[in-house]
Design a protein around this motif. Structure first.
Motif, PDB file in Angstrom:
ATOM      1  N   LYS A   1     -25.417  22.164  21.422  1.00 10.72           N
ATOM      2  CA  LYS A   1     -26.759  20.375  22.352  1.00 10.72           C
ATOM      3  C   LYS A   1     -25.909  19.435  22.065  1.00 10.72           C
ATOM      4  CE  LYS A   1     -31.106  22.614  21.361  1.00 10.72           C
ATOM      5  NZ  LYS A   1     -32.025  23.062  21.332  1.00 10.72           N
ATOM      6  N   PHE A   2     -26.028  18.611  20.967  1.00  2.00           N
ATOM      7  CA  PHE A   2     -25.355  17.069  21.426  1.00  2.00           C
ATOM      8  C   PHE A   2     -24.354  17.053  21.646  1.00  2.00           C
ATOM      9  CE2 PHE A   2     -23.030  13.952  18.133  1.00  2.00           C
ATOM     10  CZ  PHE A   2     -24.079  12.975  18.786  1.00  2.00           C
ATOM     11  N   ALA A   3     -23.162  17.780  22.070  1.00  2.00           N
ATOM     12  CA  ALA A   3     -22.060  17.569  22.552  1.00  2.00           C
ATOM     13  C   ALA A   3     -22.379  18.122  24.166  1.00  2.00           C
ATOM     14  CB  ALA A   3     -21.132  18.987  22.432  1.00  2.00           C
ATOM     15  N   LYS A   4     -23.336  18.733  25.146  1.00  2.00           N
ATOM     16  CA  LYS A   4     -23.276  19.070  25.907  1.00  2.00           C
ATOM     17  C   LYS A   4     -24.393  17.411  26.641  1.00  2.00           C
ATOM     18  CE  LYS A   4     -22.357  24.035  26.290  1.00  2.00           C
ATOM     19  NZ  LYS A   4     -23.057  25.456  26.977  1.00  2.00           N
ATOM     20  N   ASN A   5     -24.856  16.774  25.445  1.00  2.00           N
ATOM     21  CA  ASN A   5     -25.653  16.376  25.967  1.00  2.00           C
ATOM     22  C   ASN A   5     -25.709  14.382  26.107  1.00  2.00           C
ATOM     23  OD1 ASN A   5     -27.816  17.333  27.613  1.00  2.00           O
ATOM     24  ND2 ASN A   5     -27.695  18.570  25.425  1.00  2.00           N
ATOM     25  N   ILE A   6     -24.125  14.259  25.749  1.00  2.00           N
ATOM     26  CA  ILE A   6     -23.790  13.262  25.964  1.00  2.00           C
ATOM     27  C   ILE A   6     -22.523  12.661  27.225  1.00  2.00           C
ATOM     28  CG2 ILE A   6     -21.202  11.490  25.092  1.00  2.00           C
ATOM     29  CD1 ILE A   6     -23.620  11.672  23.003  1.00  2.00           C
ATOM     30  N   SER A   7     -22.642  12.121  27.450  1.00  2.00           N
ATOM     31  CA  SER A   7     -21.883  10.953  28.653  1.00  2.00           C
ATOM     32  C   SER A   7     -21.947   9.662  28.501  1.00  2.00           C
ATOM     33  CB  SER A   7     -23.125  11.635  29.881  1.00  2.00           C
ATOM     34  OG  SER A   7     -23.940  11.242  29.953  1.00  2.00           O
ATOM     35  N   VAL A   8     -20.626   9.346  29.445  1.00  2.00           N
ATOM     36  CA  VAL A   8     -20.082   8.504  29.065  1.00  2.00           C
ATOM     37  C   VAL A   8     -19.706   7.597  30.273  1.00  2.00           C
ATOM     38  CG1 VAL A   8     -18.259   6.836  27.641  1.00  2.00           C
ATOM     39  CG2 VAL A   8     -19.125   8.457  26.688  1.00  2.00           C
ATOM     40  N   TYR A   9     -19.861   6.529  30.580  1.00  2.00           N
ATOM     41  CA  TYR A   9     -20.232   5.936  32.231  1.00  2.00           C
ATOM     42  C   TYR A   9     -19.447   4.951  32.100  1.00  2.00           C
ATOM     43  CZ  TYR A   9     -24.776   5.909  32.429  1.00  2.00           C
ATOM     44  OH  TYR A   9     -25.921   5.255  31.332  1.00  2.00           O
ATOM     45  N   PRO A  10     -19.203   4.143  32.605  1.00  2.00           N
ATOM     46  CA  PRO A  10     -17.926   4.918  33.919  1.00  2.00           C
ATOM     47  C   PRO A  10     -16.834   4.900  33.098  1.00  2.00           C
ATOM     48  CG  PRO A  10     -17.406   1.893  33.725  1.00  2.00           C
ATOM     49  CD  PRO A  10     -18.910   2.748  33.556  1.00  2.00           C
ATOM     50  N   ASN A  11     -16.385   6.248  33.758  1.00  2.00           N
ATOM     51  CA  ASN A  11     -15.418   6.740  32.729  1.00  2.00           C
ATOM     52  C   ASN A  11     -14.321   6.716  33.685  1.00  2.00           C
ATOM     53  OD1 ASN A  11     -13.209   7.165  30.857  1.00  2.00           O
ATOM     54  ND2 ASN A  11     -14.596   8.859  30.177  1.00  2.00           N
ATOM     55  N   PRO A  12     -13.178   6.187  33.945  1.00  2.00           N
ATOM     56  CA  PRO A  12     -12.406   5.500  33.625  1.00  2.00           C
ATOM     57  C   PRO A  12     -13.171   3.393  33.539  1.00  2.00           C
ATOM     58  CG  PRO A  12     -10.701   5.830  34.668  1.00  2.00           C
ATOM     59  CD  PRO A  12     -11.926   6.882  35.331  1.00  2.00           C
ATOM     60  N   SER A  13     -12.963   2.876  32.654  1.00  2.00           N
ATOM     61  CA  SER A  13     -13.696   1.635  32.468  1.00  2.00           C
ATOM     62  C   SER A  13     -12.649   0.410  31.889  1.00  2.00           C
ATOM     63  CB  SER A  13     -14.852   1.889  31.625  1.00  2.00           C
ATOM     64  OG  SER A  13     -15.423   0.470  31.062  1.00  2.00           O
ATOM     65  N   THR A  14     -12.975  -0.665  33.184  1.00  2.00           N
ATOM     66  CA  THR A  14     -12.026  -2.243  32.892  1.00  2.00           C
ATOM     67  C   THR A  14     -12.704  -2.669  31.648  1.00  2.00           C
ATOM     68  OG1 THR A  14     -13.914  -2.955  34.961  1.00  2.00           O
ATOM     69  CG2 THR A  14     -11.218  -2.052  35.268  1.00  2.00           C
ATOM     70  N   ARG A  15     -14.298  -2.447  31.203  1.00  2.00           N
ATOM     71  CA  ARG A  15     -14.573  -3.567  30.443  1.00  2.00           C
ATOM     72  C   ARG A  15     -15.553  -2.603  29.773  1.00  2.00           C
ATOM     73  NH1 ARG A  15     -15.115  -8.495  29.093  1.00  2.00           N
ATOM     74  NH2 ARG A  15     -17.105  -9.793  28.699  1.00  2.00           N
TER      75      ARG A  15
END
Length: 193
Positions: free
Chosen positions: A116-130
């Motif tokens: 549940k923990f792994a499926k509910n992680i999102s990182v954005y923007p990805n790719p990122s400049t800053r």
């Protein structure tokens, strides 16, 4: 008698292992996509919490596995919750702001806390400049950032379910971000441009 006690103990252990959870989604204008989408298991509850004073609904869209509708609710801090009882996909929207407020609740039969923990992680923007923003249904504690060779580049505390991490001092490339919530952790790949 011994078999009956063993059966009862197994039943209670099964209930304890599959304890149902409630997950919260801040619900306001502009909440959509990964910020409004979660993967849960049958029996879990999702609670939407109004983050602005505008009128909103939480309404399933035709074709969703389950039907739910909050009706129109107005006021910051107001709440609507629904417990999902069937495996499947549930697309939903705010009928007042359908173009800017929408998401998907995916319901699976059984998942471990780690899944549940792994499926509910999102990182954005990805790719990122800053800078990246990390979305998690679980309260995050700490992070570690490693390069492709496995060397730790950064580590520290993360508080909340929507923390930000500054990547501006990093060289362009691929990195691995390990996120921790209590004894649970997961690693996601991020790209710095």
């Amino acid at each position: 008698m011994k078999k009956a006690i063993t059966f009862l103990a197994f039943g209670f252990l099964t209930l304890a292992i599959s304890a149902q959870e409630t997950f919260e989604i801040p619900w306001q204008i502009g909440t959509n996509g990964s910020d409004a989408s979660v993967t849960i298991e049958v029996g879990d509850t999702v609670r939407w919490i109004w983050g602005d004073p505008q009128p909103h609904t939480v309404s399933s869209i035709a074709g969703s596995q389950e039907d739910f509708d909050s009706g129109t609710i107005t006021g910051e801090g107001m709440e609507y919750e629904f417990t999902f009882s069937e495996e499947g996909t549930n697309d939903y929207e705010c009928q007042v702001h359908p173009g800017t407020m929408f998401g998907t609740i995916t319901v699976e039969t059984v998942m471990s806390v780690d899944e549940k923990f792994a499926k509910n992680i999102s990182v954005y923007p990805n790719p990122s400049t800053r800078e990246i923003t990390i979305f998690s249904l679980y309260e995050l504690d700490t992070y570690q950032l490693h390069n492709v060779l496995g060397a730790r580049i950064k580590a520290g505390d993360l508080k909340g379910r929507l923390p930000q991490l500054d990547l501006s001092s990093l060289n362009d490339g691929v990195y691995f971000l390990t996120l921790h919530s209590g004894s649970t952790s997961t690693t996601v790949q991020i790209i710095k441009k």
